[in-house]
Structure formats: C-alpha cells, structure tokens
Design an enzyme around this catalytic site. Structure first.
Site, mmCIF file in Angstrom:
data_model
loop_
_atom_site.group_PDB
_atom_site.id
_atom_site.type_symbol
_atom_site.label_atom_id
_atom_site.label_comp_id
_atom_site.label_asym_id
_atom_site.label_seq_id
_atom_site.Cartn_x
_atom_site.Cartn_y
_atom_site.Cartn_z
ATOM 1 N N ASP A 35 0.846 -1.200 0.000
ATOM 2 C CA ASP A 35 0.000 0.000 0.000
ATOM 3 C C ASP A 35 0.879 1.246 0.000
ATOM 4 O O ASP A 35 0.573 2.240 -0.662
ATOM 5 C CB ASP A 35 -0.899 0.009 1.245
ATOM 6 C CG ASP A 35 -1.918 -1.126 1.205
ATOM 7 O OD1 ASP A 35 -2.745 -1.212 2.128
ATOM 8 O OD2 ASP A 35 -1.864 -1.926 0.242
ATOM 9 N N LYS A 116 -26.362 -15.163 -6.310
ATOM 10 C CA LYS A 116 -27.206 -13.966 -6.332
ATOM 11 C C LYS A 116 -26.632 -13.043 -5.239
ATOM 12 O O LYS A 116 -26.947 -13.181 -4.071
ATOM 13 C CB LYS A 116 -28.667 -14.304 -6.072
ATOM 14 C CG LYS A 116 -29.586 -13.113 -6.300
ATOM 15 C CD LYS A 116 -31.066 -13.551 -6.333
ATOM 16 C CE LYS A 116 -31.978 -12.363 -6.621
ATOM 17 N NZ LYS A 116 -31.882 -11.294 -5.581
HETATM 18 N N1 LIG Z 1 -27.742 -10.126 -7.782
HETATM 19 C C1 LIG Z 1 -27.078 -10.856 -8.688
HETATM 20 O O1 LIG Z 1 -26.012 -11.399 -8.398
HETATM 21 C C2 LIG Z 1 -27.668 -11.000 -10.080
HETATM 22 C C3 LIG Z 1 -28.775 -10.251 -10.461
HETATM 23 N N2 LIG Z 1 -29.291 -10.362 -11.713
HETATM 24 C C4 LIG Z 1 -28.699 -11.222 -12.593
HETATM 25 O O2 LIG Z 1 -29.181 -11.360 -13.853
HETATM 26 C C5 LIG Z 1 -30.245 -10.478 -14.268
HETATM 27 C C6 LIG Z 1 -29.660 -9.519 -15.248
HETATM 28 C C7 LIG Z 1 -30.135 -9.988 -16.587
HETATM 29 C C8 LIG Z 1 -31.421 -10.710 -16.330
HETATM 30 C C9 LIG Z 1 -31.305 -11.265 -14.935
HETATM 31 N N3 LIG Z 1 -27.626 -11.978 -12.268
HETATM 32 C C10 LIG Z 1 -27.083 -11.884 -11.035
HETATM 33 N N4 LIG Z 1 -25.990 -12.656 -10.733
#
Ligand SMILES: NC(=O)c1cnc(OC2CCCC2)nc1N
Length: 327
Positions: A35, A116
């Site tokens: 750093d 997600k």
């Molecule tokens: N929160 C997430 O990590 C996430 C959210 N959305 C999508 O895809 C959407 C975008 C295109 C259609 C569905 N992918 C993800 N990984």
C-alpha cells in the site's frame, strides 16, 4: 522533448502503472506492491496533476474521488430496460422452470449458474473504453445517475483494456468483514448503524457527497453484458470471460451446468456453504447459457423467461447482541 512532453509522458506512465496495480489489488485480489508503494505513486501523480492541471486525464486514478457534493441525483433512462428476476423457492419450482424452457425450445439446455449477490444492482456505460455513466437500476426503466459515486469503487475500472462502447450490469456490495468494521465506526461516531451489508451498500451509493462514498468499502461483481459494439457472442459464459479480459470484475465461482440436475446439486452445495463466502448472497441465479436460445424464449414485461433466481431462506441475521461471546 520539451517540458510539457516530459510531464505528459510521466503522467501517462503513472496512470498506466497505478491502474495496473489497482486492478491487481481490487479486481484480481493479488497485489504486487505494498500500500505504501502504491500511495507514493499516487502522490507523485497528484502532485504533477496539481502543477499541470491542463494535462490531467479523465481516466486518471486521481479522478476516483473527484465529484463535488450534488444537491440531487439526475435521472437516467436505461437504453434497454434492466429486467428483474422471477423467483424459485423449491426444487419443484426449478424443475417447472426447466420443463417450460425445454418444451419451448424442444432441445436440451445448458445452464450458467451464478451467486445472487445481495447488494444493489447498477448499470455501467463505457464509451471508447472510458467509464462514462453509472446508474442505479431504479424501476428498471429509469434509474439515478450515481457516476461520481461509482468512480470511487476501486474494482470498477475507469478505462477498459479495449477502447470500445460497452454496457454492463453488476451488483455493488460490501464484504461481510468490512461491513462489521463499518458498523463499528458508525457506532463509535454515534451514527446510525446499518442493518445488513445490502443496506450499507445502498446507503453508501446514495450519498450525495462522493467523498463519503469513497470512504465506504464498496465492491462489485459484474454479471451481465448488456451491449458491446459490433461484438457477437454465442453464450453467456463467453461474455463473462470477455468482460474479464477487459479488466472487469466477474465472480470466480460461476458454474456452467449441463442440465437441471447439475444445477440442483450446485445449489445444494452453496446453500450449505454460503457462510464461508466473504460476501452475502441471497440465492443463486440460473440462466440459459446459449444466447440464441434466450432470444427464442424472450422476456415477459418485467422478467426474462431464460433466467430464474433460486432464493435461499434468509440467513440468521446476527444481531450485535448475539455476536457478543460470553466468556
Ligand atoms: N444479484 C445478482 O447477483 C444477479 C442479479 N441479476 C442477474 O441477472 C439479471 C440480469 C439480466 C437478467 C437477470 N444476475 C445476477 N448474478
């Protein structure tokens, strides 16, 4: 070379060098210098830019904390609507989704499975390789322009490795350990604590003063290529790999599955092991990998027919009290 050319040459060297080390540290999580060494390079660049402001580059790392406080966020209309995901809560829901997809296509389907990430969805626009606009998803059609705040997120490159027009979507989040540290600081300063990392990320991105956002440990995973000028791809997996070559941060645990049974196996694993991740996820996203098959399936008014989110039961939210161990 005259002085101006010498100075410009040194600025170009420093911008390239600092951007390189920024990517190694924040995107690839494999720093090559300390750093301290990084800060020395940054100080030299800022000093030169201060004495030669006319030579300052738009993509200079010094521009990450540039913007003055806004009095409000401008609206941004997304060129293509930022779709939302329909949800699955059980294996049965996933099997129904798989049956709908395969009966519509009358052929087999590969699925691309992602975490997600539990953060705030944003859209990033690059023009000629330079980060130009960043916006919240908003209602999917209209979002808020938070470009200056997104410039402070070190894992968002200010310049791509190719000078091209690109639109991507990603999720901005705060890692679990940094979230705890942030709440400790909030508590010490008698400030409102955040209920969870998602709220902390959203609150940090909606700051009107970018210098406040810059102090927040925000990170991003990009998960969708919306448009890339004149580039064509066969599969979603190819777009993810391509974005990685541009210096964009994508998740390393994405998984290509040959059928829904492999998807379910993968989901079972992470439902049991998500606590080991350094960031919060609220499920998994299952996407048809082949882009032509996606075109055949199309979208409803608000969600794609070629993707679904499998939601995990809400994690036992550790309250501050629970987290105090009794000696
Ligand atoms: N929160 C997430 O990590 C996430 C959210 N959305 C999508 O895809 C959407 C975008 C295109 C259609 C569905 N992918 C993800 N990984």
């Amino acid at each position: 070379m005259n002085t101006g050319e010498t100075v410009k040459k040194r600025i170009d060297e420093l911008v390239e060098l600092i951007s390189y080390h920024n990517e190694k540290y924040y995107v690839q999580d494999s720093p090559e210098i300390s750093d301290y060494e990084y800060d020395i390079l940054m100080k030299e660049l800022i000093d030169i830019e201060n004495s030669h402001p006319e030579l300052k580059r738009a993509d200079s790392p010094s521009q990450r904390v540039g913007g003055r406080p806004l009095d409000k966020f401008e609206k941004v209309v997304h060129s293509n609507p930022m779709l939302s995901l329909s949800n699955a809560f059980s294996e049965g829901d996933l099997l129904d989704f798989d049956n709908r997809v395969r009966s519509s296509l009358e052929e087999d389907v590969q699925y691309y499975v992602e975490f997600k990430i539990d953060g705030l969805s944003v859209g990033l626009t690059y023009e000629d390789g330079i980060f130009s606009v960043g916006a919240t998803r908003g209602d999917g059609v209209t979002g808020e322009n938070i470009t200056e705040n997104l410039k402070t997120v070190r894992s968002i490159p200010l310049r791509l490795k190719e000078s091209m027009d690109l639109k991507v979507r990603g999720e901005v989040f705060i890692p679990k350990d940094k979230f705890e540290e942030l709440n400790d600081i909030q508590e010490e300063n008698g400030l409102q604590m955040f209920a969870n990392p998602r709220n902390a990320a959203a609150g940090s991105l909606r700051q009107l003063d970018p210098s406040v956002t810059a102090k927040r440990p925000l990170d991003i995973f990009v998960f969708n290529l919306e448009s890339a000028d004149h580039r064509e791809f066969k599969t979603h997996g190819e777009t993810i790999d391509y974005m990685k070559t541009l210096g964009i941060k994508v998740n390393g645990d994405n998984r290509l599955c040959e059928d829904m049974s492999q998807v379910i196996e993968h989901i079972h694993y992470w439902r049991e092991h998500r606590d080991s991740l350094p960031y919060e996820i609220d499920g998994m996203v299952i996407k048809v990998n082949n882009l032509e098959q996606r075109d055949v399936l199309g979208n409803t008014s608000k969600s794609p027919r070629w993707a679904i989110a499998y939601k995990f039961p809400a994690e036992q939210q550790k309250t501050r009290l629970n987290s105090i161990t009794v000696q």
